[in-house]
Design a protein around this motif. Structure first.
Motif, PDB file in Angstrom:
ATOM      1  N   CYS A   1     -25.496 -65.796 -13.646  1.00 56.55           N
ATOM      2  CA  CYS A   1     -26.690 -66.439 -14.202  1.00 56.55           C
ATOM      3  C   CYS A   1     -27.304 -65.585 -15.297  1.00 56.55           C
ATOM      4  CB  CYS A   1     -27.708 -66.711 -13.105  1.00 56.55           C
ATOM      5  SG  CYS A   1     -28.445 -65.235 -12.355  1.00 56.55           S
ATOM      6  N   ALA A   2     -26.960 -64.305 -15.323  1.00 56.44           N
ATOM      7  CA  ALA A   2     -27.480 -63.371 -16.329  1.00 56.44           C
ATOM      8  C   ALA A   2     -26.609 -62.123 -16.296  1.00 56.44           C
ATOM      9  CB  ALA A   2     -28.936 -63.004 -16.040  1.00 56.44           C
ATOM     10  N   ILE A   3     -26.701 -61.342 -17.363  1.00 59.14           N
ATOM     11  CA  ILE A   3     -26.056 -60.027 -17.408  1.00 59.14           C
ATOM     12  C   ILE A   3     -27.143 -58.976 -17.547  1.00 59.14           C
ATOM     13  CG2 ILE A   3     -24.532 -58.472 -18.679  1.00 59.14           C
ATOM     14  CD1 ILE A   3     -23.025 -60.718 -17.284  1.00 59.14           C
ATOM     15  N   GLN A   4     -27.143 -58.016 -16.644  1.00 65.68           N
ATOM     16  CA  GLN A   4     -28.083 -56.903 -16.727  1.00 65.68           C
ATOM     17  C   GLN A   4     -27.362 -55.677 -17.274  1.00 65.68           C
ATOM     18  OE1 GLN A   4     -30.839 -56.074 -13.413  1.00 65.68           O
ATOM     19  NE2 GLN A   4     -30.079 -53.978 -13.451  1.00 65.68           N
ATOM     20  N   ILE A   5     -27.958 -55.057 -18.276  1.00 64.57           N
ATOM     21  CA  ILE A   5     -27.435 -53.819 -18.852  1.00 64.57           C
ATOM     22  C   ILE A   5     -28.364 -52.684 -18.428  1.00 64.57           C
ATOM     23  CG2 ILE A   5     -26.808 -52.598 -20.973  1.00 64.57           C
ATOM     24  CD1 ILE A   5     -26.549 -55.354 -22.341  1.00 64.57           C
ATOM     25  N   ASP A   6     -27.822 -51.715 -17.715  1.00 66.22           N
ATOM     26  CA  ASP A   6     -28.622 -50.588 -17.221  1.00 66.22           C
ATOM     27  C   ASP A   6     -28.551 -49.429 -18.207  1.00 66.22           C
ATOM     28  OD1 ASP A   6     -29.395 -51.867 -14.909  1.00 66.22           O
ATOM     29  OD2 ASP A   6     -27.731 -51.101 -13.719  1.00 66.22           O
ATOM     30  N   GLU A   7     -29.701 -49.056 -18.745  1.00 65.21           N
ATOM     31  CA  GLU A   7     -29.740 -47.976 -19.740  1.00 65.21           C
ATOM     32  C   GLU A   7     -30.841 -46.953 -19.450  1.00 65.21           C
ATOM     33  OE1 GLU A   7     -27.718 -46.967 -21.716  1.00 65.21           O
ATOM     34  OE2 GLU A   7     -26.993 -48.362 -23.241  1.00 65.21           O
ATOM     35  N   PRO A   8     -30.769 -46.231 -18.328  1.00 63.24           N
ATOM     36  CA  PRO A   8     -31.796 -45.222 -18.057  1.00 63.24           C
ATOM     37  C   PRO A   8     -31.870 -44.120 -19.104  1.00 63.24           C
ATOM     38  CG  PRO A   8     -29.940 -45.026 -16.522  1.00 63.24           C
ATOM     39  CD  PRO A   8     -29.777 -46.322 -17.239  1.00 63.24           C
ATOM     40  N   PHE A   9     -30.756 -43.834 -19.785  1.00 59.92           N
ATOM     41  CA  PHE A   9     -30.758 -42.737 -20.750  1.00 59.92           C
ATOM     42  C   PHE A   9     -31.601 -43.037 -21.990  1.00 59.92           C
ATOM     43  CE2 PHE A   9     -27.783 -40.196 -18.475  1.00 59.92           C
ATOM     44  CZ  PHE A   9     -27.822 -38.945 -19.068  1.00 59.92           C
ATOM     45  N   ILE A  10     -31.892 -44.290 -22.251  1.00 58.53           N
ATOM     46  CA  ILE A  10     -32.687 -44.616 -23.435  1.00 58.53           C
ATOM     47  C   ILE A  10     -34.058 -43.947 -23.359  1.00 58.53           C
ATOM     48  CG2 ILE A  10     -33.950 -46.491 -24.580  1.00 58.53           C
ATOM     49  CD1 ILE A  10     -31.496 -48.220 -24.353  1.00 58.53           C
ATOM     50  N   SER A  11     -34.645 -43.870 -22.171  1.00 58.56           N
ATOM     51  CA  SER A  11     -35.996 -43.309 -22.053  1.00 58.56           C
ATOM     52  C   SER A  11     -36.029 -41.807 -22.278  1.00 58.56           C
ATOM     53  CB  SER A  11     -36.588 -43.625 -20.681  1.00 58.56           C
ATOM     54  OG  SER A  11     -35.868 -42.966 -19.650  1.00 58.56           O
ATOM     55  N   THR A  12     -34.874 -41.145 -22.194  1.00 58.47           N
ATOM     56  CA  THR A  12     -34.845 -39.688 -22.335  1.00 58.47           C
ATOM     57  C   THR A  12     -34.927 -39.229 -23.789  1.00 58.47           C
ATOM     58  OG1 THR A  12     -32.426 -39.494 -22.521  1.00 58.47           O
ATOM     59  CG2 THR A  12     -33.369 -39.580 -20.289  1.00 58.47           C
ATOM     60  N   GLY A  13     -34.648 -40.142 -24.724  1.00 54.62           N
ATOM     61  CA  GLY A  13     -34.627 -39.759 -26.133  1.00 54.62           C
ATOM     62  C   GLY A  13     -33.394 -38.982 -26.518  1.00 54.62           C
ATOM     63  N   ALA A  14     -32.394 -38.978 -25.658  1.00 57.84           N
ATOM     64  CA  ALA A  14     -31.167 -38.213 -25.935  1.00 57.84           C
ATOM     65  C   ALA A  14     -30.364 -38.816 -27.077  1.00 57.84           C
ATOM     66  CB  ALA A  14     -30.300 -38.139 -24.680  1.00 57.84           C
ATOM     67  N   GLU A  15     -30.569 -40.097 -27.356  1.00 59.61           N
ATOM     68  CA  GLU A  15     -29.822 -40.783 -28.403  1.00 59.61           C
ATOM     69  C   GLU A  15     -30.768 -41.467 -29.376  1.00 59.61           C
ATOM     70  OE1 GLU A  15     -27.351 -41.452 -30.806  1.00 59.61           O
ATOM     71  OE2 GLU A  15     -26.289 -40.818 -28.982  1.00 59.61           O
ATOM     72  N   ASP A  16     -30.379 -41.559 -30.627  1.00 55.05           N
ATOM     73  CA  ASP A  16     -31.125 -42.319 -31.622  1.00 55.05           C
ATOM     74  C   ASP A  16     -31.316 -43.740 -31.096  1.00 55.05           C
ATOM     75  OD1 ASP A  16     -31.898 -43.912 -33.801  1.00 55.05           O
ATOM     76  OD2 ASP A  16     -30.653 -42.832 -35.232  1.00 55.05           O
ATOM     77  N   ILE A  17     -32.551 -44.198 -31.025  1.00 56.32           N
ATOM     78  CA  ILE A  17     -32.850 -45.508 -30.459  1.00 56.32           C
ATOM     79  C   ILE A  17     -32.153 -46.626 -31.215  1.00 56.32           C
ATOM     80  CG2 ILE A  17     -34.950 -45.890 -31.823  1.00 56.32           C
ATOM     81  CD1 ILE A  17     -34.559 -46.768 -28.095  1.00 56.32           C
ATOM     82  N   ASN A  18     -31.926 -46.454 -32.512  1.00 57.50           N
ATOM     83  CA  ASN A  18     -31.255 -47.483 -33.299  1.00 57.50           C
ATOM     84  C   ASN A  18     -29.773 -47.612 -32.924  1.00 57.50           C
ATOM     85  OD1 ASN A  18     -33.493 -48.325 -34.967  1.00 57.50           O
ATOM     86  ND2 ASN A  18     -33.337 -46.314 -35.954  1.00 57.50           N
ATOM     87  N   VAL A  19     -29.176 -46.494 -32.534  1.00 60.31           N
ATOM     88  CA  VAL A  19     -27.789 -46.534 -32.059  1.00 60.31           C
ATOM     89  C   VAL A  19     -27.727 -47.309 -30.745  1.00 60.31           C
ATOM     90  CG1 VAL A  19     -25.861 -45.142 -31.206  1.00 60.31           C
ATOM     91  CG2 VAL A  19     -27.144 -44.401 -33.235  1.00 60.31           C
ATOM     92  N   SER A  20     -28.660 -46.991 -29.839  1.00 63.37           N
ATOM     93  CA  SER A  20     -28.697 -47.693 -28.558  1.00 63.37           C
ATOM     94  C   SER A  20     -28.961 -49.180 -28.756  1.00 63.37           C
ATOM     95  CB  SER A  20     -29.777 -47.091 -27.664  1.00 63.37           C
ATOM     96  OG  SER A  20     -29.480 -45.744 -27.354  1.00 63.37           O
ATOM     97  N   LYS A  21     -29.842 -49.504 -29.669  1.00 65.94           N
ATOM     98  CA  LYS A  21     -30.172 -50.911 -29.943  1.00 65.94           C
ATOM     99  C   LYS A  21     -28.946 -51.666 -30.450  1.00 65.94           C
ATOM    100  CE  LYS A  21     -33.591 -53.740 -32.465  1.00 65.94           C
ATOM    101  NZ  LYS A  21     -32.752 -54.572 -33.327  1.00 65.94           N
ATOM    102  N   MET A  22     -28.250 -51.088 -31.395  1.00 64.21           N
ATOM    103  CA  MET A  22     -27.071 -51.742 -31.944  1.00 64.21           C
ATOM    104  C   MET A  22     -26.002 -51.930 -30.870  1.00 64.21           C
ATOM    105  SD  MET A  22     -24.773 -50.713 -35.304  1.00 64.21           S
ATOM    106  CE  MET A  22     -26.249 -50.750 -36.330  1.00 64.21           C
ATOM    107  N   ALA A  23     -25.863 -50.950 -29.991  1.00 61.40           N
ATOM    108  CA  ALA A  23     -24.865 -51.035 -28.931  1.00 61.40           C
ATOM    109  C   ALA A  23     -25.210 -52.143 -27.934  1.00 61.40           C
ATOM    110  CB  ALA A  23     -24.742 -49.693 -28.218  1.00 61.40           C
TER     111      ALA A  23
END
Length: 325
Positions: A177-199
């Motif tokens: 019924c839906a797809i959930q993408i789990d991204e706890p690392f986004i909150s750490t700032g370890a990666e450029d947010i724009n890279v995470s967004k594009m992914a």
């Protein structure tokens, strides 16, 4: 206000040994699945607590190992994932078999469970659904050690997103019924947010069912960006990270079409939450987003908790759904 419930992901589990004659025969042939009963137990708990959107319980391992053990380009050694070559999709679907078992089990317990259940029907309490859950590309790459092929994490994240898209499409085809993408690392700032967004959008923009992005942790540095991700539902941790309520209030735009999944039971706390505290968390968030339809769930997965505690937390969600806030 119309409230529905979901789970974030992992549920307490253990592997089962073969006991019956048939199980021992199956084991001797190398076909015994020691986790099958755990999936069934997880689904039983979800259905008993009247959860509207369930999952398979993610019983086979931690969120990284489940995917890194199957996707080409990875190896697992001493519980650490290494990237040893170009990342490409797994040879076979990773979680579809468990998804199918979860649906079959849920359907046998409650006929409202339907494949391809629409969010509208779920909100109207005409159906319940099973969602597919994948660990996000940023989290998978930042939880792994690059040993070969990639000179930077960015390119690995993009290849990871392409590989995960194949898995997401298989789950969509299976009736999620839906797809959930789990991204706890986004909150750490370890990666450029724009890279995470594009992914993330490499996955979300190719699917025809709702996409949920789950991000836990302190969101003060990323909330404004997350609200711009092209996903349908943003699921955040609010109970154990109450400062996220203030951050949401600061960044939320009244014309936003985003749904917010309200993490309102504290999965770090090894006891059942006080229901009045849970209700207050839901109230605080709904006063900001002003939505008629809301989703409530635990802050994060509950894999590390005792089964009785996890079930108690789910029952609180059931009670709030029935009584309101």
């Amino acid at each position: 206000m119309n409230i529905i419930t979901t789970v974030v992901g992992s549920y307490p589990t253990h592997s089962f040994e073969a006991h019956t004659f048939n199980e021992k025969i199956t084991e001797s042939l190398g076909l015994f699945d020691s986790y099958k009963k755990s999936i069934i137990e997880s689904v039983n708990a979800f259905v008993e607590s009247d959860i509207d959107i369930i999952c398979d319980g993610q019983v086979r391992g931690d969120m990284v190992k489940i995917f890194a053990s199957k996707i080409n380009g990875f190896k697992i050694e001493d519980n650490t994932s290494y990237i040893k070559g170009k990342i490409t999709p797994a040879a076979h679907p990773i979680s579809v078999k468990d998804f199918n078992l979860a649906f079959k089990t849920a359907k046998s317990l409650n006929k409202k469970f339907k494949l391809n259940a629409s969010l509208e029907d779920i909100y109207n309490h005409e159906a319940k659904g099973v969602k597919g859950i994948i660990t996000g590309p940023t989290t998978l790459i930042h939880s792994s050690i690059i040993e070969n092929f990639y000179s930077n994490k960015e390119n690995a994240i993009y290849d990871m997103a392409k590989a995960l898209l194949v898995e997401a499409k298989e789950l969509e085809k299976a009736g999620a019924c839906a797809i959930q993408i789990d991204e706890p690392f986004i909150s750490t700032g370890a990666e450029d947010i724009n890279v995470s967004k594009m992914a993330v959008e490499t996955i979300s923009e190719e699917l025809d069912i709702p996409v949920i992005l789950h991000v836990c942790g302190d969101l003060k540095d990323v909330m404004s960006n997350l609200l711009k991700f092209n996903v349908d539902i943003l699921d955040f941790e609010f109970s154990g990270m109450s400062q996220n309520i203030g951050t949401l209030k600061k960044e939320w735009k009244s014309n936003s079409s985003k749904q917010i999944g309200i993490g309102c039971v504290n999965t770090k706390m090894e006891s059942v939450d006080n229901i009045e505290d849970v209700k207050q968390t839901v109230k605080d968030v709904t006063e900001i987003i002003k939505k008629d339809n809301i989703i409530i769930d635990p802050d994060c997965g509950m894999r590390m908790l005792e089964s009785e505690i996890s079930k108690g937390k789910l029952d609180i969600l059931k009670e709030i759904k029935l009584e309101g806030i």
